[in-house]
Write a protein that holds these residues in place. Sequence first.
Motif, PDB file in Angstrom:
ATOM      1  N   ARG A 108       6.006 -11.230  -1.749  1.00 42.68           N
ATOM      2  CA  ARG A 108       6.963 -10.842  -3.586  1.00 42.68           C
ATOM      3  C   ARG A 108       5.251 -10.603  -3.913  1.00 42.68           C
ATOM      4  O   ARG A 108       4.172 -11.043  -3.365  1.00 42.68           O
ATOM      5  N   GLN A 114       0.353 -13.386  -0.921  1.00 47.46           N
ATOM      6  CA  GLN A 114      -0.140 -12.219  -1.300  1.00 47.46           C
ATOM      7  C   GLN A 114      -1.944 -13.224  -2.245  1.00 47.46           C
ATOM      8  O   GLN A 114      -2.673 -12.754  -1.921  1.00 47.46           O
ATOM      9  N   VAL A 135       5.694  -4.663  -0.397  1.00 44.72           N
ATOM     10  CA  VAL A 135       6.361  -5.830  -0.273  1.00 44.72           C
ATOM     11  C   VAL A 135       7.029  -6.075   0.468  1.00 44.72           C
ATOM     12  O   VAL A 135       8.681  -4.473   0.517  1.00 44.72           O
ATOM     13  N   ASN A 137       9.190  -8.248   1.442  1.00 50.51           N
ATOM     14  CA  ASN A 137      10.998  -9.602   0.788  1.00 50.51           C
ATOM     15  C   ASN A 137      10.407 -10.504   1.932  1.00 50.51           C
ATOM     16  O   ASN A 137      10.740 -11.294   1.660  1.00 50.51           O
TER      17      ASN A 137
END
Length: 291
Positions: A108, A114, A135, A137
Motif C-alpha cells: 500500500r 514502499q 500496489v 495489497n
Amino acid sequence: MPLRVGYVREHFSSPLLQYAAEDQGKTFTLVECPSGTGQLISRLTNDEIDVAIALTDPLISGIANGSKAYKLVGSFVSTPLNWAVITGKDTKFQAIPDLEGTTIGISRPGSGSQTMAYVMALQQGWSTDNLKFQVNNDIRGLINSVNDGSTSAFMWEWFTTKPFVDAGEVRFIGSVPTPWPSWLIAAHPTRAPPEAVRTFLEGLTKYVTMFDSEKNREDANVKFIATNFGYPEEDIRAWLKTVAYPTQCLEIPLNVITETLSVLDKAGVVKTPEEGYNIEDFVDTRVAKLT
C-alpha cells in the motif's frame, strides 16, 4: 470498552499473541491487518482500531507528512528488520542493481514495502524521484506480480517470505536491513484513553520480557512459533538470534525518531521543514517516556 489493537500476524507478534490469550478480550481485542503498516495507518485514520503495532519508518513518515490520526506511544522490537528483495522464479533479475528503473511492487502507499524501496534506492545511488510502484495489497498479490511480470521485485521481511522461496515460488536477490529499530507502537491521540494505553503497554512489557528471556528462546518460543506459524525449527532459531525486544515498551529512544527522520529525508520520503520538527508532534508524552 476494550482497546482495539491492530497488528500484523507474523512471528514478531508472538509476545502480543501470548498476552491476548491470557487477557481474552477483557482489556483489548486484536484486529489483524494482513496488508501491513499501510493498512494499520488507514484503520487508525478510519476509526477501525485505537492502537497499532507497526513498522517504525511508515509511522514516523506518516506523522512527518501531516497525519494527525496517531502519535507514538511505545516501542516493540528494538532490532532492525531484515527486508528481503524478492523477484519472480523465472525473471532476468539477479541482483539489486538490476532493478534500477523498473516497477517495484508494494502492499500500500505509505507502507514499509514502499519506504524501504526508497532506502534501497538511496543505498544504490538511484534517483528517488523516478521510482515506480504498483500496489498489490498483500504477500500473495506481490508474489503474483513478480511472476506475471507486472513488477520486477518487492520487499518483505526475510523469514516471512522464506517459505515461498523454499517452495520455489520466488527468489531472493538481496536484502536491505532497516537503519532503525523495526517496530513501534502508535495510538489515536483522542480516541485511545492514555491510562488504558499505559495499562496495555505495561502488560505487553511483561510478555515481551518473558519472550526475550534466554530460557524461553531455547524452547518455549520455538514451540510457540512452530505451532502458530508453521515455520521450520531451523528458521525459527535463526530468526531468534537476530531479534531483541525493549526492556520497557513505554519508552521511546529520542534518537530513533531523529535518526529515522534523517534517513527518510535523504531518501525523499519526508521533507524536513526549515524550522525542524517538533518532537511533541510525534510522541504522546502522556503515555510514553522519551529516553
